[in-house]
Enzyme design. Structure first.
Site, PDB file in Angstrom:
ATOM      1  N   TYR A 289      -6.358  -5.420   9.189  1.00  0.00           N
ATOM      2  CA  TYR A 289      -5.418  -4.727   8.291  1.00  0.00           C
ATOM      3  C   TYR A 289      -5.491  -3.221   8.517  1.00  0.00           C
ATOM      4  O   TYR A 289      -4.472  -2.559   8.766  1.00  0.00           O
ATOM      5  CB  TYR A 289      -5.728  -5.061   6.819  1.00  0.00           C
ATOM      6  CG  TYR A 289      -5.092  -4.090   5.838  1.00  0.00           C
ATOM      7  CD1 TYR A 289      -3.703  -4.024   5.691  1.00  0.00           C
ATOM      8  CD2 TYR A 289      -5.882  -3.216   5.067  1.00  0.00           C
ATOM      9  CE1 TYR A 289      -3.110  -3.107   4.809  1.00  0.00           C
ATOM     10  CE2 TYR A 289      -5.303  -2.314   4.186  1.00  0.00           C
ATOM     11  CZ  TYR A 289      -3.921  -2.262   4.066  1.00  0.00           C
ATOM     12  OH  TYR A 289      -3.351  -1.358   3.198  1.00  0.00           O
TER      13      TYR A 289
ATOM     14  N   THR B  65      -3.210   4.045   3.754  1.00  0.00           N
ATOM     15  CA  THR B  65      -4.437   3.722   3.020  1.00  0.00           C
ATOM     16  C   THR B  65      -5.622   4.527   3.538  1.00  0.00           C
ATOM     17  O   THR B  65      -5.626   4.961   4.701  1.00  0.00           O
ATOM     18  CB  THR B  65      -4.715   2.201   3.184  1.00  0.00           C
ATOM     19  OG1 THR B  65      -6.046   1.920   2.784  1.00  0.00           O
ATOM     20  CG2 THR B  65      -4.582   1.758   4.645  1.00  0.00           C
ATOM     21  N   ASP B  66      -6.632   4.672   2.685  1.00  0.00           N
ATOM     22  CA  ASP B  66      -7.867   5.339   3.136  1.00  0.00           C
ATOM     23  C   ASP B  66      -8.680   4.435   4.058  1.00  0.00           C
ATOM     24  O   ASP B  66      -9.641   4.877   4.685  1.00  0.00           O
ATOM     25  CB  ASP B  66      -8.714   5.784   1.931  1.00  0.00           C
ATOM     26  CG  ASP B  66      -9.177   4.636   1.044  1.00  0.00           C
ATOM     27  OD1 ASP B  66      -8.739   3.485   1.247  1.00  0.00           O
ATOM     28  OD2 ASP B  66      -9.989   4.887   0.128  1.00  0.00           O
ATOM     29  N   GLU B  67      -8.285   3.142   4.123  1.00  0.00           N
ATOM     30  CA  GLU B  67      -9.082   2.205   4.928  1.00  0.00           C
ATOM     31  C   GLU B  67      -9.014   2.524   6.420  1.00  0.00           C
ATOM     32  O   GLU B  67      -9.842   2.057   7.192  1.00  0.00           O
ATOM     33  CB  GLU B  67      -8.644   0.762   4.645  1.00  0.00           C
ATOM     34  CG  GLU B  67      -8.715   0.465   3.156  1.00  0.00           C
ATOM     35  CD  GLU B  67      -8.657  -1.005   2.791  1.00  0.00           C
ATOM     36  OE1 GLU B  67      -8.908  -1.859   3.655  1.00  0.00           O
ATOM     37  OE2 GLU B  67      -8.365  -1.290   1.619  1.00  0.00           O
TER      38      GLU B  67
ATOM     39  N   LYS C 199      -2.677  -0.540   9.976  1.00  0.00           N
ATOM     40  CA  LYS C 199      -2.191   0.644   9.233  1.00  0.00           C
ATOM     41  C   LYS C 199      -2.491   1.914  10.042  1.00  0.00           C
ATOM     42  O   LYS C 199      -1.683   2.847  10.070  1.00  0.00           O
ATOM     43  CB  LYS C 199      -2.848   0.730   7.849  1.00  0.00           C
ATOM     44  CG  LYS C 199      -2.428  -0.348   6.860  1.00  0.00           C
ATOM     45  CD  LYS C 199      -0.942  -0.343   6.509  1.00  0.00           C
ATOM     46  CE  LYS C 199      -0.521   0.816   5.662  1.00  0.00           C
ATOM     47  NZ  LYS C 199       0.903   0.696   5.217  1.00  0.00           N
TER      48      LYS C 199
HETATM   49  P1  NAD Z   1       1.977  -5.843  -1.553  1.00  0.00           P
HETATM   50  O1  NAD Z   1       1.363  -6.808  -0.589  1.00  0.00           O
HETATM   51  O2  NAD Z   1       1.814  -6.063  -3.011  1.00  0.00           O
HETATM   52  O3  NAD Z   1       3.548  -5.733  -1.269  1.00  0.00           O
HETATM   53  C1  NAD Z   1       4.079  -5.660   0.006  1.00  0.00           C
HETATM   54  C2  NAD Z   1       5.591  -5.851  -0.096  1.00  0.00           C
HETATM   55  O4  NAD Z   1       6.161  -5.717   1.235  1.00  0.00           O
HETATM   56  C3  NAD Z   1       6.008  -7.229  -0.606  1.00  0.00           C
HETATM   57  O5  NAD Z   1       7.057  -7.115  -1.543  1.00  0.00           O
HETATM   58  C4  NAD Z   1       6.492  -7.959   0.650  1.00  0.00           C
HETATM   59  O6  NAD Z   1       7.478  -8.935   0.387  1.00  0.00           O
HETATM   60  C5  NAD Z   1       7.043  -6.794   1.472  1.00  0.00           C
HETATM   61  N1  NAD Z   1       7.058  -7.081   2.915  1.00  0.00           N
HETATM   62  C6  NAD Z   1       6.037  -7.568   3.659  1.00  0.00           C
HETATM   63  N2  NAD Z   1       6.440  -7.722   4.940  1.00  0.00           N
HETATM   64  C7  NAD Z   1       7.721  -7.283   4.999  1.00  0.00           C
HETATM   65  C8  NAD Z   1       8.672  -7.185   6.041  1.00  0.00           C
HETATM   66  N3  NAD Z   1       8.389  -7.567   7.305  1.00  0.00           N
HETATM   67  N4  NAD Z   1       9.902  -6.692   5.762  1.00  0.00           N
HETATM   68  C9  NAD Z   1      10.220  -6.307   4.490  1.00  0.00           C
HETATM   69  N5  NAD Z   1       9.355  -6.406   3.456  1.00  0.00           N
HETATM   70  C10 NAD Z   1       8.118  -6.882   3.709  1.00  0.00           C
HETATM   71  O7  NAD Z   1       1.414  -4.419  -1.115  1.00  0.00           O
HETATM   72  P2  NAD Z   1       1.003  -3.171  -2.010  1.00  0.00           P
HETATM   73  O8  NAD Z   1      -0.386  -3.369  -2.487  1.00  0.00           O
HETATM   74  O9  NAD Z   1       2.088  -2.884  -2.964  1.00  0.00           O
HETATM   75  O10 NAD Z   1       0.955  -2.041  -0.883  1.00  0.00           O
HETATM   76  C11 NAD Z   1       2.128  -1.307  -0.559  1.00  0.00           C
HETATM   77  C12 NAD Z   1       1.792  -0.302   0.526  1.00  0.00           C
HETATM   78  O11 NAD Z   1       0.754   0.563   0.073  1.00  0.00           O
HETATM   79  C13 NAD Z   1       1.275  -0.926   1.821  1.00  0.00           C
HETATM   80  O12 NAD Z   1       1.820  -0.200   2.895  1.00  0.00           O
HETATM   81  C14 NAD Z   1      -0.221  -0.739   1.741  1.00  0.00           C
HETATM   82  O13 NAD Z   1      -0.795  -0.661   3.032  1.00  0.00           O
HETATM   83  C15 NAD Z   1      -0.314   0.576   1.005  1.00  0.00           C
HETATM   84  N6  NAD Z   1      -1.524   0.791   0.215  1.00  0.00           N
HETATM   85  C16 NAD Z   1      -1.947  -0.154  -0.661  1.00  0.00           C
HETATM   86  C17 NAD Z   1      -3.074   0.075  -1.445  1.00  0.00           C
HETATM   87  C18 NAD Z   1      -3.543  -0.932  -2.462  1.00  0.00           C
HETATM   88  O14 NAD Z   1      -4.610  -0.760  -3.026  1.00  0.00           O
HETATM   89  N7  NAD Z   1      -2.788  -1.974  -2.763  1.00  0.00           N
HETATM   90  C19 NAD Z   1      -3.777   1.280  -1.309  1.00  0.00           C
HETATM   91  C20 NAD Z   1      -3.304   2.234  -0.395  1.00  0.00           C
HETATM   92  C21 NAD Z   1      -2.178   1.980   0.346  1.00  0.00           C
HETATM   93  P1  TYD Z   2      -9.668  -5.913  -2.268  1.00  0.00           P
HETATM   94  O1  TYD Z   2      -8.982  -5.909  -3.589  1.00  0.00           O
HETATM   95  O2  TYD Z   2      -9.433  -7.054  -1.338  1.00  0.00           O
HETATM   96  O3  TYD Z   2      -9.308  -4.525  -1.566  1.00  0.00           O
HETATM   97  P2  TYD Z   2      -9.887  -3.889  -0.186  1.00  0.00           P
HETATM   98  O4  TYD Z   2     -10.585  -4.923   0.573  1.00  0.00           O
HETATM   99  O5  TYD Z   2      -8.630  -3.490   0.483  1.00  0.00           O
HETATM  100  O6  TYD Z   2     -10.745  -2.757  -0.601  1.00  0.00           O
HETATM  101  O7  TYD Z   2     -11.229  -5.808  -2.495  1.00  0.00           O
HETATM  102  C1  TYD Z   2     -11.815  -4.737  -3.229  1.00  0.00           C
HETATM  103  C2  TYD Z   2     -13.315  -4.898  -3.155  1.00  0.00           C
HETATM  104  O8  TYD Z   2     -13.693  -6.104  -3.823  1.00  0.00           O
HETATM  105  C3  TYD Z   2     -13.824  -5.057  -1.728  1.00  0.00           C
HETATM  106  O9  TYD Z   2     -15.110  -4.444  -1.630  1.00  0.00           O
HETATM  107  C4  TYD Z   2     -13.968  -6.553  -1.552  1.00  0.00           C
HETATM  108  C5  TYD Z   2     -14.358  -7.026  -2.941  1.00  0.00           C
HETATM  109  N1  TYD Z   2     -13.914  -8.392  -3.314  1.00  0.00           N
HETATM  110  C6  TYD Z   2     -14.822  -9.276  -3.885  1.00  0.00           C
HETATM  111  O10 TYD Z   2     -16.015  -8.955  -4.062  1.00  0.00           O
HETATM  112  N2  TYD Z   2     -14.362 -10.502  -4.252  1.00  0.00           N
HETATM  113  C7  TYD Z   2     -13.078 -10.899  -4.062  1.00  0.00           C
HETATM  114  O11 TYD Z   2     -12.715 -12.062  -4.411  1.00  0.00           O
HETATM  115  C8  TYD Z   2     -12.152  -9.964  -3.485  1.00  0.00           C
HETATM  116  C9  TYD Z   2     -10.717 -10.351  -3.265  1.00  0.00           C
HETATM  117  C10 TYD Z   2     -12.623  -8.718  -3.137  1.00  0.00           C
END
Ligand code: NAD
Ligand code: TYD
Length: 335
Positions: A149, A122-124, A153
């Site tokens: 988080y 992630t960019d975070e 990462k």
């Molecule tokens: P998500 O929370 O929707 O899904 C995570 C999945 O991993 C779930 O199916 C969960 O059951 C599985 N999981 C969790 N712990 C586990 C373990 N110990 N063993 C096996 N499986 C396990 O997450 P997402 O939003 O799909 O993100 C996927 C990846 O992308 C993550 O690594 C996250 O850091 C990265 N990412 C997410 C975003 C975003 O905006 N969602 C952006 C950039 C990067």
């Molecule tokens: P989120 O989807 O939790 O992603 P991240 O924190 O990983 O960026 O949140 C996206 C943005 O929205 C973040 O600035 C936090 C804000 N946010 C709210 O304002 N209200 C909410 O209920 C949630 C879940 C997030």
């Protein structure tokens, strides 16, 4: 090719599996997922019984399962993680266990069986940018995570790179911005806003609502991963972002309200998240120049498509919001 996808029952992982099998129908996918609260087999219901898709219930911190699966596959695409910042603020334990320890288990197996691993990050990990700056994150930005988080990462990214530097494992990393699209768990901002509005509920906006995210449509992210797997250079990191930058949270909610034709009285400002990163923005020049990556549409078009999906798939998110979605796999796997 046999691909081990970790966390494939989650949001991005399930979109990736759909994307991959559509575009590479001769490959075989093994989805290793623990099915935490965020894992949902309904996301992949259409693939059940398909000869090139296999679900394996398991934890990436379980060394036996990990070694067995890595040995059987040609390539690992590692999505599994605890992914929600607010949960990490409440309790960081699972984030360290899955994101750091789990990644190390996969790396060790990748090293021992000489398999390539692509690590999804992630960019975070880069921390927070100022609202009034024009600065963007790129592959050279120093790491500066500001919540449990992003720290977990960052730890996993450092481990992946350390395994490359120390043992020469075959790895690539992508640092992507905030994804949105179908099958996203409705605790994340965009699906939470859409589904709350569809239910006639308020949308909680943290702080002043001026925080900025670089919204990336999940299919563009999947396409970028495909490009990295096929054309990326081993040992390299690629930053992946979306088409529209500098859209703040309040504007995102207002756009969703406009698409749904509801009204702004649903916006409710609530207490801010501690250590809330102000702004993220990605400079994806390297991915464009080296891989030909480019988002395929603009934010407004993707947002409309996403709102449409949640309108048309109400039982999917209603089951999640009511908690009944986990009964589905408990019946099958006794989890
Ligand atoms: P998500 O929370 O929707 O899904 C995570 C999945 O991993 C779930 O199916 C969960 O059951 C599985 N999981 C969790 N712990 C586990 C373990 N110990 N063993 C096996 N499986 C396990 O997450 P997402 O939003 O799909 O993100 C996927 C990846 O992308 C993550 O690594 C996250 O850091 C990265 N990412 C997410 C975003 C975003 O905006 N969602 C952006 C950039 C990067
Ligand atoms: P989120 O989807 O939790 O992603 P991240 O924190 O990983 O960026 O949140 C996206 C943005 O929205 C973040 O600035 C936090 C804000 N946010 C709210 O304002 N209200 C909410 O209920 C949630 C879940 C997030």
């Amino acid at each position: 090719m046999k691909i081990l996808v970790t966390g494939g029952a989650g949001f991005i992982g399930s979109n990736f599996i759909h994307y991959w099998l559509k575009n590479h129908p001769n490959d075989e996918i093994f989805n290793l997922d623990k099915l935490t609260y965020a894992g949902n087999l309904k996301n992949l219901e259409d693939l059940q019984g398909s000869p090139n898709y296999h679900f394996v219930l398991g934890d990436i911190t379980n060394v036996d399962i990990v070694r067995d699966m890595v040995r059987k596959c040609d390539l690992i695409v590692h999505f599994a993680a605890e992914s929600h910042v607010d949960r990490s603020i409440i309790d960081a334990g699972e984030f360290i266990r899955t994101n750091v320890l789990g990644t190390q288990m996969l790396l060790q197996a990748a090293k021992d069986f000489d398999k390539r691993i692509h690590h999804i990050s992630t960019d975070e990990v880069f921390g927070s940018l100022d609202l009034d700056s024009k600065e963007k994150f790129n592959e050279k930005t120093p790491y500066d995570p500001k919540n449990p988080y992003s720290a977990s990462k960052a730890g996993s990214d450092h481990l992946v790179r350390a395994f490359y530097d120390t043992y020469g494992i075959s790895m690539t990393i992508s640092n992507a911005s905030n994804n949105f699209g179908p099958y996203q768990f409705p605790e994340k901002f965009i699906p939470l806003a859409i589904t709350n509005l569809l239910e006639g509920k308020k949308v909680p906006v943290y702080g002043d609502g001026l925080h900025v995210r670089d919204w990336l449509y999940v299919e563009d992210h999947c396409r970028a991963i495909d490009l990295i797997l096929n054309q990326g250079e081993i040992g390299e990191t690629y930053c992946i972002g979306g088409s529209t930058q500098d859209v703040n949270n309040l504007t995102v909610v207002k756009k969703i309200i406009e698409i749904l034709g509801t009204d702004e009285s649903a916006i409710e400002f609530v207490k801010d998240r501690p250590s809330h990163d102000r702004r993220y923005a990605i400079d994806w020049t390297k991915a464009k120049e080296k891989l030909g990556y480019e988002p395929q549409a603009d934010f407004d078009q993707y947002l409309k498509q996403t709102v449409e999906w949640y309108k048309n798939n109400q039982s999917w998110w209603q089951e999640i919001k009511s908690g009944t979605y986990q009964e589905y796999y408990q019946k099958q796997y006794g989890g």
